[in-house]
Design a protein around this motif. Structure first.
Motif, PDB file in Angstrom:
ATOM      1  N   GLY A 223      -2.866  11.937  95.987  1.00 61.33           N
ATOM      2  CA  GLY A 223      -3.279  13.164  95.289  1.00 61.33           C
ATOM      3  C   GLY A 223      -3.701  14.214  96.292  1.00 61.33           C
ATOM      4  N   SER A 224      -4.906  14.742  96.099  1.00 55.94           N
ATOM      5  CA  SER A 224      -5.399  15.813  96.979  1.00 55.94           C
ATOM      6  C   SER A 224      -6.115  15.264  98.219  1.00 55.94           C
ATOM      7  N   ALA A 225      -5.934  13.971  98.505  1.00 58.06           N
ATOM      8  CA  ALA A 225      -6.472  13.333  99.723  1.00 58.06           C
ATOM      9  C   ALA A 225      -8.005  13.292  99.754  1.00 58.06           C
ATOM     10  N   THR A 226      -8.597  12.932  98.618  1.00 59.18           N
ATOM     11  CA  THR A 226     -10.053  12.743  98.612  1.00 59.18           C
ATOM     12  C   THR A 226     -10.419  11.563  99.521  1.00 59.18           C
ATOM     13  N   THR A 227      -9.639  10.480  99.443  1.00 51.91           N
ATOM     14  CA  THR A 227      -9.889   9.339 100.337  1.00 51.91           C
ATOM     15  C   THR A 227      -9.742   9.785 101.793  1.00 51.91           C
ATOM     16  N   ILE A 241      -0.125   8.476 100.758  1.00 56.04           N
ATOM     17  CA  ILE A 241       1.232   8.651 100.221  1.00 56.04           C
ATOM     18  C   ILE A 241       1.125   9.455  98.929  1.00 56.04           C
ATOM     19  N   GLU A 242       1.988  10.463  98.776  1.00 53.99           N
ATOM     20  CA  GLU A 242       1.970  11.284  97.550  1.00 53.99           C
ATOM     21  C   GLU A 242       3.388  11.752  97.266  1.00 53.99           C
ATOM     22  N   ARG A 243       3.792  11.627  96.005  1.00 55.84           N
ATOM     23  CA  ARG A 243       5.179  11.995  95.685  1.00 55.84           C
ATOM     24  C   ARG A 243       5.356  13.466  95.336  1.00 55.84           C
TER      25      ARG A 243
HETATM   26  C1  LIG Z   1      -5.043   9.733  89.825  1.00 54.22           C
HETATM   27  S1  LIG Z   1      -4.134  10.723  90.898  1.00 54.22           S
HETATM   28  C2  LIG Z   1      -4.959  10.435  92.448  1.00 54.22           C
HETATM   29  C3  LIG Z   1      -5.937  11.517  92.764  1.00 54.22           C
HETATM   30  C4  LIG Z   1      -6.632  11.337  94.101  1.00 54.22           C
HETATM   31  N1  LIG Z   1      -7.476  10.148  94.124  1.00 54.22           N
HETATM   32  C5  LIG Z   1      -7.482  12.573  94.395  1.00 54.22           C
HETATM   33  O1  LIG Z   1      -8.722  12.436  94.466  1.00 54.22           O
HETATM   34  O2  LIG Z   1      -6.920  13.664  94.490  1.00 54.22           O
HETATM   35  C6  LIG Z   1      -2.645   9.867  91.132  1.00 54.22           C
HETATM   36  C7  LIG Z   1      -1.653  10.554  92.066  1.00 54.22           C
HETATM   37  O3  LIG Z   1      -0.532   9.688  92.254  1.00 54.22           O
HETATM   38  C8  LIG Z   1       0.638  10.485  92.394  1.00 54.22           C
HETATM   39  N2  LIG Z   1       1.785   9.604  92.136  1.00 54.22           N
HETATM   40  C9  LIG Z   1       2.313   9.229  90.945  1.00 54.22           C
HETATM   41  N3  LIG Z   1       3.326   8.378  91.130  1.00 54.22           N
HETATM   42  C10 LIG Z   1       3.442   8.182  92.469  1.00 54.22           C
HETATM   43  C11 LIG Z   1       4.305   7.390  93.272  1.00 54.22           C
HETATM   44  N4  LIG Z   1       5.254   6.628  92.723  1.00 54.22           N
HETATM   45  N5  LIG Z   1       4.148   7.426  94.625  1.00 54.22           N
HETATM   46  C12 LIG Z   1       3.175   8.212  95.180  1.00 54.22           C
HETATM   47  N6  LIG Z   1       2.349   9.000  94.465  1.00 54.22           N
HETATM   48  C13 LIG Z   1       2.464   8.975  93.120  1.00 54.22           C
HETATM   49  C14 LIG Z   1       0.429  11.608  91.403  1.00 54.22           C
HETATM   50  O4  LIG Z   1       1.234  12.732  91.726  1.00 54.22           O
HETATM   51  C15 LIG Z   1      -1.083  11.878  91.560  1.00 54.22           C
HETATM   52  O5  LIG Z   1      -1.323  12.886  92.511  1.00 54.22           O
END
Ligand SMILES: C[S@@+](CC[C@H](N)C(=O)[O-])C[C@H]1O[C@@H](n2cnc3c(N)ncnc32)[C@H](O)[C@@H]1O
Length: 278
Positions: A223-227, A241-243
């Protein structure tokens, strides 16, 4: 084809974690801290006034069923940037189990996966995050107590907490005995008006990471790379990793900004974990 960007010591991948995780070496991270998409498109509905009730079908995705359920008015009504978050439930469970198996392979023999998910009520029955565990050793469930919730429904009491399941290798240990004092209920309010639709608050990965001596942390759903921001602040190395292209750009900028602000040294005992030279 996945693309990797190195920012200092950190590794950010733009791609699908189903493709990228198999490319990562065995034992190359000693913590995974992540929160997947929750498959919220596949919901029982009934939360917001005017939404359809009882249209849930475990084997059909939200769009196939033509209903948005209780998320119709919310920020995740259409899922994420390029992902509708509405898989048939059996496929979703199989995907989460595969992801956790890959993360387990990538984990060192002293590592642990912190997997954030939430209990849901589907067809009147609780679906617990335990359903996504492919029989990995569950060490503990930390409760993330949020500041209230929005899913009012006569079906169940208002959910105001989520889980962080800790799936741990036998040799996984906290930093020291005092780190155990963080307890197993973490009261952390969610953050409002965020650019990403579903981030967890920074304090969540901060608390997990600083309570261990891990050196490298992986988040396959960055996502927005909080981790990643927590890793930078605590002097640990991050692999994300982010799609979605938009969220990936957001993540790269956040890591760059966090690095510009500098590293807070983690309160780890001397000699265990040094801040990275970034
Ligand atoms: C619940 S959010 C995570 C948010 C993150 N923890 C943050 O604080 O910003 C899940 C994320 O997974 C991404 N995502 C969904 N399917 C994915 C995949 N197959 N591979 C990588 N990222 C994926 C979504 O675009 C979304 O940004």
């Amino acid at each position: 084809m996945p693309e990797k960007v190195n920012i200092g010591a950190h590794e950010l991948w733009h791609g699908d974690c189903r493709e990228v995780l198999p490319m990562l070496a065995d034992a190359s991270a000693d913590m995974v801290f992540t929160s997947p998409p929750y498959n919220l498109g596949n919901t029982t509905g009934g939360g917001f006034p005017g939404k359809k009730l009882g249209h849930y079908n475990q084997q059909a995705g939200m769009k196939a069923r033509g209903g948005l359920g209780k998320w119709g008015g919310g920020g995740l009504a259409d899922g994420y940037e390029d992902y509708d978050d509405a898989m048939p439930m059996d496929d979703y469970i199989a995907w989460q189990k595969d992801t956790l198996r890959q993360c387990w392979r990538i984990l060192t023999d002293k590592g642990a996966i912190y997997y954030n998910h939430k209990p849901r009520v589907l067809d009147g029955v609780a679906l617990l995050p335990l359903a996504y565990n492919p029989d990995l050793p569950l060490r503990q469930i930390v409760i993330w107590a949020r500041a209230g919730g929005v899913n009012f429904s006569p079906v169940a009491y208002l959910p105001t907490h989520e889980w962080v399941m800790i799936l741990a290798r036998p040799d996984f240990r906290l930093r020291d005995k005092s780190a155990s004092g963080a307890g197993d209920v973490w009261y952390v309010p969610q953050e409002a008006n965020t650019e990403h639709p579903a981030p967890f608050p920074l304090a969540l990965p901060m608390r997990a990471i600083e309570s261990t001596s891990c050196a490298t942390v992986l988040d396959p759903f960055m996502g927005s790379a909080t981790t990643g921001a927590a890793c930078v602040a605590l002097g640990r190395r991050f692999i994300g990793i982010e799609r979605s292209a938009r969220f990936f750009d957001m993540a790269c900028k956040r890591i760059e900004n966090a690095m510009a602000q500098g590293t807070l040294l983690a309160p780890t005992p001397a000699g265990e974990q040094q801040a990275l030279e970034l």
